[in-house]
Design an enzyme around this catalytic site. Structure first.
Site, mmCIF file in Angstrom:
data_model
loop_
_atom_site.group_PDB
_atom_site.id
_atom_site.type_symbol
_atom_site.label_atom_id
_atom_site.label_comp_id
_atom_site.label_asym_id
_atom_site.label_seq_id
_atom_site.Cartn_x
_atom_site.Cartn_y
_atom_site.Cartn_z
ATOM 1 N N SER A 124 4.576 -32.918 -18.658
ATOM 2 C CA SER A 124 5.039 -35.028 -18.486
ATOM 3 C C SER A 124 4.105 -35.258 -19.222
ATOM 4 O O SER A 124 3.376 -35.467 -19.124
ATOM 5 C CB SER A 124 5.075 -34.898 -17.142
ATOM 6 O OG SER A 124 5.443 -36.229 -17.070
ATOM 7 N N TYR A 140 1.329 -34.775 -8.850
ATOM 8 C CA TYR A 140 2.891 -34.198 -10.426
ATOM 9 C C TYR A 140 2.071 -34.069 -11.514
ATOM 10 O O TYR A 140 1.792 -33.500 -12.194
ATOM 11 C CB TYR A 140 3.612 -35.120 -9.653
ATOM 12 C CG TYR A 140 4.511 -34.904 -11.233
ATOM 13 C CD1 TYR A 140 5.874 -33.640 -11.514
ATOM 14 C CD2 TYR A 140 5.071 -35.703 -12.067
ATOM 15 C CE1 TYR A 140 6.356 -33.388 -12.428
ATOM 16 C CE2 TYR A 140 5.564 -35.345 -13.201
ATOM 17 C CZ TYR A 140 6.613 -34.282 -13.081
ATOM 18 O OH TYR A 140 7.602 -34.250 -14.532
#
Length: 263
Positions: free
Chosen positions: A147, A170
């Site tokens: 990401s 995350y």
């Protein structure tokens, strides 16, 4: 030269496994791989893969499977059964992830560990199990998903209430996937198994777009291209990394973020 060029990104006759294939970016990826001629195994939680395949009318080209990557024994069983039925895949795509909605001050150690098992450890176990079989045959391409938040931190100014800032666990897990990609690329390079990763963002799903238009506007204003991404724009790089068009690329993290991480 035209026939050669037109076949450069072809996956005709290749067997590709897409884990997390029923999600927002996963569905677009499965559709594009099918269009490129691949035989696709789409795996996801519960009956999600089967439901997507039926609704998309892809049942003649895509096979559904159920897999919870958080379960190490389930990964082993899934890989063994799938190889028995289909053979060793030529490509593996893993779009699975884990996260919480917790703020930094509220996140417990147990929650941090649970998320990084689901996002990082599970990715390692799946990639290693499939990659070992690819290496045995001397071919294969693995595409993992990181990401933009595996490379940069979220800008708090973008996440006005009721939006929560992208959580720390995350980003930590996604940063780990970038390093994992490099490690696996070196580990299996001499066996002709490539490993790369895609770092998308921002790609808000349709529900977020519909419910929080002001948030989408703030995201778009931060992107050099001036807009958020469409799911098909994440699928194209996956096709590229699976195909012969990227045959000399391995260990690479490919940002697909409209220039977000260029600031």
């Amino acid at each position: 030269m035209e026939p050669l060029f037109s076949n450069f990104c072809s996956l005709k006759g290749r067997d590709i496994w897409v884990v997390g294939g029923a999600g927002y970016l996963g569905q677009a990826t499965v559709r594009l791989l099918v269009a490129a001629g691949a035989n696709v195994l789409c795996a996801d939680l519960d009956a999600r893969a089967a439901e997507f395949i039926e609704s998309a009318r892809l049942s003649s080209q895509v096979s559904p499977a159920t897999l919870d990557v958080r379960n190490e024994a389930a990964i082993k069983e899934f890989v063994e059964n799938s190889i028995q039925q289909r053979g060793v895949p030529t490509g593996l795509v893993n779009l699975t992830y884990a996260s919480t909605a917790r703020k930094l001050e509220e996140l417990t150690g147990a929650e941090f560990d649970e998320v990084n098992h689901g996002g990082l450890t599970a990715t390692f176990l799946l990639a290693r199990t499939v990659g070992k079989e690819m290496a045995r045959l001397g071919r294969g391409s693995i595409v993992l998903f990181s990401s933009m938040y595996g490379s940069v931190s979220p800008d708090p100014a973008l996440y006005e209430a009721p939006m929560n800032k992208n959580p720390i666990e995350y980003g930590v897990g996604k940063a780990g996937i970038i390093q994992m990609t490099r490690y696996l690329a070196v580990h299996w390079g001499r066996q002709n198994v490539r490993c790369n990763c895609v770092s998308p963002g921002p790609f808000p799903n349709p529900t977020v777009k519909q419910q929080y238009p002001e948030f989408i506007d703030r995201l778009a204003a931060k992107v050099p291209l001036g807009r958020v991404g469409q799911s098909s724009e994440a699928a194209g790089p996956v096709l590229f990394l699976l195909s012969e068009a990227s045959s000399y690329i391995t260990g690479h993290n490919l940002p697909v973020d409209g220039g977000w991480t260029s600031w």
